[in-house]
Design an enzyme around this catalytic site. Structure first.
Site, PDB file in Angstrom:
ATOM      1  N   HIS A  19      63.117   1.449  -2.397  1.00  0.00           N
ATOM      2  CA  HIS A  19      61.790   1.058  -1.910  1.00  0.00           C
ATOM      3  C   HIS A  19      60.773   2.172  -2.197  1.00  0.00           C
ATOM      4  O   HIS A  19      61.088   3.167  -2.863  1.00  0.00           O
ATOM      5  CB  HIS A  19      61.819   0.652  -0.435  1.00  0.00           C
ATOM      6  N   CYS A 127      76.324   7.637  15.164  1.00  0.00           N
ATOM      7  CA  CYS A 127      75.422   6.587  14.663  1.00  0.00           C
ATOM      8  C   CYS A 127      75.933   6.148  13.290  1.00  0.00           C
ATOM      9  O   CYS A 127      75.991   6.959  12.360  1.00  0.00           O
ATOM     10  CB  CYS A 127      73.981   7.090  14.544  1.00  0.00           C
ATOM     11  N   CYS A 130      73.313   6.526  10.379  1.00  0.00           N
ATOM     12  CA  CYS A 130      73.129   7.880   9.821  1.00  0.00           C
ATOM     13  C   CYS A 130      74.445   8.464   9.349  1.00  0.00           C
ATOM     14  O   CYS A 130      74.447   9.498   8.668  1.00  0.00           O
ATOM     15  CB  CYS A 130      72.570   8.838  10.866  1.00  0.00           C
ATOM     16  N   HIS A 147      67.278   4.938  13.699  1.00  0.00           N
ATOM     17  CA  HIS A 147      67.666   3.531  13.626  1.00  0.00           C
ATOM     18  C   HIS A 147      67.358   2.755  14.892  1.00  0.00           C
ATOM     19  O   HIS A 147      67.474   1.532  14.922  1.00  0.00           O
ATOM     20  CB  HIS A 147      69.154   3.424  13.277  1.00  0.00           C
TER      21      HIS A 147
HETATM   22  O1  ME8 Z   1      69.585  10.283   2.954  1.00  0.00           O
HETATM   23  N1  ME8 Z   1      59.043   7.864   3.139  1.00  0.00           N
HETATM   24  O2  ME8 Z   1      69.826   8.752   1.221  1.00  0.00           O
HETATM   25  P1  ME8 Z   1      68.649   7.709   1.537  1.00  0.00           P
HETATM   26  C1  ME8 Z   1      59.262   8.831   2.242  1.00  0.00           C
HETATM   27  N2  ME8 Z   1      72.163   9.778   0.608  1.00  0.00           N
HETATM   28  N3  ME8 Z   1      60.451   9.030   1.643  1.00  0.00           N
HETATM   29  C2  ME8 Z   1      61.467   8.220   1.955  1.00  0.00           C
HETATM   30  C3  ME8 Z   1      61.298   7.180   2.891  1.00  0.00           C
HETATM   31  C4  ME8 Z   1      60.013   7.020   3.493  1.00  0.00           C
HETATM   32  N4  ME8 Z   1      59.743   6.068   4.367  1.00  0.00           N
HETATM   33  N5  ME8 Z   1      62.472   6.534   3.009  1.00  0.00           N
HETATM   34  C5  ME8 Z   1      63.345   7.144   2.145  1.00  0.00           C
HETATM   35  C6  ME8 Z   1      70.186   9.851   1.980  1.00  0.00           C
HETATM   36  N6  ME8 Z   1      62.733   8.148   1.503  1.00  0.00           N
HETATM   37  C7  ME8 Z   1      71.374  10.601   1.431  1.00  0.00           C
HETATM   38  C8  ME8 Z   1      70.875  11.827   0.714  1.00  0.00           C
HETATM   39  S1  ME8 Z   1      71.218  14.040  -0.724  1.00  0.00           S
HETATM   40  C9  ME8 Z   1      72.451  15.087  -1.071  1.00  0.00           C
HETATM   41  C10 ME8 Z   1      71.927  12.722   0.154  1.00  0.00           C
HETATM   42  C11 ME8 Z   1      63.332   9.013   0.482  1.00  0.00           C
HETATM   43  O3  ME8 Z   1      68.865   6.574   0.609  1.00  0.00           O
HETATM   44  C12 ME8 Z   1      63.241  10.481   0.874  1.00  0.00           C
HETATM   45  O4  ME8 Z   1      63.437  11.262  -0.264  1.00  0.00           O
HETATM   46  O5  ME8 Z   1      68.542   7.423   2.978  1.00  0.00           O
HETATM   47  C13 ME8 Z   1      64.444  10.618   1.792  1.00  0.00           C
HETATM   48  O6  ME8 Z   1      64.812  11.965   2.021  1.00  0.00           O
HETATM   49  C14 ME8 Z   1      65.465   9.851   1.005  1.00  0.00           C
HETATM   50  O7  ME8 Z   1      64.719   8.747   0.426  1.00  0.00           O
HETATM   51  C15 ME8 Z   1      66.608   9.325   1.843  1.00  0.00           C
HETATM   52  O8  ME8 Z   1      67.367   8.473   1.028  1.00  0.00           O
END
Ligand code: ME8
Length: 640
Positions: A19, A127, A130, A147
């Site tokens: 997204h 959770c 998470c 969440h």
């Molecule tokens: O956390 N606004 O993956 P994830 C801005 N797999 N950025 C956002 C966002 C928002 N509303 N939502 C998501 C994970 N992001 C792990 C990471 S790294 C070794 C492992 C972006 O799919 C932002 O970069 O939940 C956030 O940190 C990331 O997507 C989280 O992606």
């Protein structure tokens, strides 16, 4: 030797489609990479997908797929999206890649052998969203803050990583490297976590509960748990420990994440690196959230905005520009399509697009589309400091881009664009064209404008690569050449006189508000405003109006215009505003008065004078009464 640059995004979970939030981080990484390529550096940009864990198994089950088929499908969605968004990543890592899995095993074994991993029983609040345990203190009203669901109590024997042993070292490291985590607010947040005793990190799951992971090299009944697997992608993708890429790029690595994963990146990761004997990363760059109606955009809240849909409606470069310009890196931003349209119309169509087509049309009209010669004798008097302003803009831009202040870097470029637009107004090429004696000054003016456009085309390149190439083509340059190299931009007068230029084009068509809309943007409800008021607007729409405090420094009547006065106002810089207040105020009583100016109003010609802004006044039957402040304020101060 060329300086290396290495940037990473988080590897995204494959439990749902990409997204706008994912698009933002990845586009930021792309912008940073393209900017460092402008500096002539040897760049490497990594993104990828995080594919192990309970979350993925549950998502696969929901789709009636095996985890393997499921992760392949969703990972492809991410991988295929990036080129569509102009993202030019150097590699795409998946945590299911065998090479990555081998590195995870190797590092786990190393840390285990060093005595930093132990076995113990643990009971805690877990959770599933998470994939981590929460302490009571971290829960909000007993719920996971991300969440908004209640965690489950889980008890099991597991392997733990002795993070506590490294707490003092990490505090010292963060304190002695002030830019380690930036912007500063997140450094402070990390230090605040470290004010409390650090709990050891659970790194395993029994296979009885989860098979979809990497088996621990020292206990085949367990798989490793999410962060120990995921974070290591940043080194495994480079061929750690012996790969050439690892030797080249790891010493300069910069991570980009949003604040949701500050703790794993700011605390777990440096400690893991320290324990594994791997040098600590350079910088962690943390940005805020894209929110929709004040809630974080996330798949679990079901309020996501589709990046491809926006790109298809508004165009790729406009979409990228909006993301980078509208979000102050580090702070949250509220997404609205109205704000996107506003940016397209004002910054792109009006400021940049108009300047571009205006200049090129004049070169065609007055010089048959040929880049004119500049005669040294008249050059100085017609230059009006434009070259110095271009140099300042480049220097400011370079400083801000390097320190991840992309929004401010674009502001610096737009300040120069506005300077160019003023240069057109002040030099009035259409007037010069009327007189034979002004032939040489007109050549200089047109040449300088083309040169300014060439510099702008380079500066917008990281954010809008297609627009940069289009501009280049119309400036008679080969877009495939390294035109964007900052060294090249710093050469004033690089354009060759005599070059034939193609006819002008519209860079950014204006968008009529309401003419296009995605399905993803929530509609606001109307409130009970009185019937004579204007339609309700959002805070973003209001903040699009740039209201500034200014002092009137000169005022004069305009012959034959009974109602209007020509004012010179100082709002940090001076400009002319024409105001319809001559029947209510004399010029003398206005001089020295502090007034409020609508500073970003499109310039308009009134009584033959270009007015750059408008004074704010209450208007009733007796005419306008100027709005003033109840005590003196510095000129240029914004009103909110
Ligand atoms: O956390 N606004 O993956 P994830 C801005 N797999 N950025 C956002 C966002 C928002 N509303 N939502 C998501 C994970 N992001 C792990 C990471 S790294 C070794 C492992 C972006 O799919 C932002 O970069 O939940 C956030 O940190 C990331 O997507 C989280 O992606």
């Amino acid at each position: 030797m060329t300086r290396p640059f290495y940037v990473t995004t988080p590897i995204y979970y494959v439990n749902a489609r990409p997204h706008l939030g994912h698009a933002y981080t990845t586009i930021v990484a792309d912008v940073a990479t393209r900017f460092h390529a402008m500096l002539g550096e040897n760049v490497f940009f990594l993104t990828g997908t995080d594919e192990h864990g309970d979350k993925v198994v549950r998502a696969a089950k929901k789709e009636n797929m095996t985890p393997r088929v499921y992760v392949d499908t969703i990972s492809r969605l991410f991988r295929d999206l990036w080129p569509e968004l102009g993202v030019n990543n150097s590699a795409f890592i998946r945590t299911t890649d065998p090479d990555h899995m081998a590195v995870v095993e190797q590092v786990l074994q190393k840390i285990y052998d060093a005595g930093d991993i132990y076995f113990a029983e643990y009971e805690g609040q877990y959770c599933f969203g998470c994939e981590r345990f929460y302490t009571d203190r971290e829960l909000v009203d007993g719920k996971c803050p991300d969440h908004e669901t209640e965690p489950e109590t889980i008890k099991e024997s597991n392997y733990f990583f002795k993070m506590s042993r490294y707490q003092d070292w990490l505090i010292e490291h963060i304190r002695s490297n002030p830019d380690f985590i930036r912007p500063e607010r997140y450094k402070n947040e990390a230090l605040a976590f470290l004010n409390e005793p650090l709990e050891d990190l659970c790194i395993s799951r029994p296979k009885a509960r989860l098979k979809w992971g990497i088996t621990l090299p020292f206990d085949s009944n367990y798989v490793t748990y999410v962060w120990f697997d995921a974070l290591l992608n940043y080194v495994s993708a480079l061929g750690y420990p012996d790969g050439e890429r690892y030797q080249t790029y790891w010493p300069v690595v910069q991570h980009i994440v949003a604040k949701d994963i500050l703790k794993p990146h700011g605390i777990y990761w440096p400690i893991m690196l320290k324990a594994a004997g791997i040098p600590i990363y350079r910088h962690l760059n943390v940005h805020g959230y894209w929110n929709v109606e004040q809630s974080k955009m996330s798949k679990s809240l079901g309020n996501v905005v589709e990046p491809l849909e926006l790109k298809n409606i508004y165009g790729l470069d406009a979409f990228r520009f909006f993301l980078i310009r509208d979000m102050t890196f580090g702070l949250d931003s509220n997404f609205s399509e109205a704000a996107l349209i506003q940016r397209i119309n004002s910054d792109l169509a009006n400021d940049l697009g108009n300047l571009f087509s205006r200049v090129l049309s004049m070169v065609h009209k007055y010089r048959q589309g040929i880049v004119p010669e500049v005669e040294a004798a008249v050059e100085k008097e017609c230059e009006l400091g434009l070259e110095a302003d271009a140099r300042d803009a480049i220097a400011e831009y370079e400083k801000l881009m390097t320190s991840f202040q992309f929004h401010n870097a674009l502001r610096a470029v737009w300040k120069f664009i506005s300077r160019m637009n003023k240069y057109v107004d002040v030099t009035a090429p259409w007037e010069l064209a009327k007189k034979k004696s002004s032939r040489k000054p007109l050549d200089v003016v047109l040449y300088n404008l083309l040169e300014g456009l060439r510099i702008i085309s380079g500066l917008v390149y990281p954010v809008m690569p297609d627009t940069a190439a289009k501009m280049q083509k119309h400036l008679g340059q080969n877009p495939k050449s390294l035109f964007y190299l900052i060294e090249h931009l710093k050469i004033w007068k690089a354009l060759k006189p005599g070059t034939e230029l193609p006819k002008s084009i519209v860079l950014f068509p204006r968008v009529e508000p309401g003419s296009k809309k995605t399905d993803t943007v929530a509609k606001t409800e109307t409130s009970g405003l009185p019937s004579d008021s204007k339609p309700e607007i959002t805070i973003e729409q209001f903040s699009a109006v740039d209201l500034r405090v200014a002092t009137v420094v000169q005022a004069e009547a305009i012959p034959r215009a009974k109602k209007v006065l020509k004012l010179e106002v100082d709002l940090g810089h001076k400009r002319i505003v024409v105001a319809g207040i001559a029947e209510q105020y004399t010029p003398e009583e206005l001089i020295g008065k502090q007034v409020i100016v609508v500073a970003n109003l499109k310039p308009a010609k009134l009584m033959g004078i270009v007015s750059n802004g408008m004074l704010v006044a209450a208007v009733d039957e007796s005419g306008p009464t100027l709005a003033t402040l109840d005590k003196p304020v510095k000129n240029g101060t914004p009103l909110r």
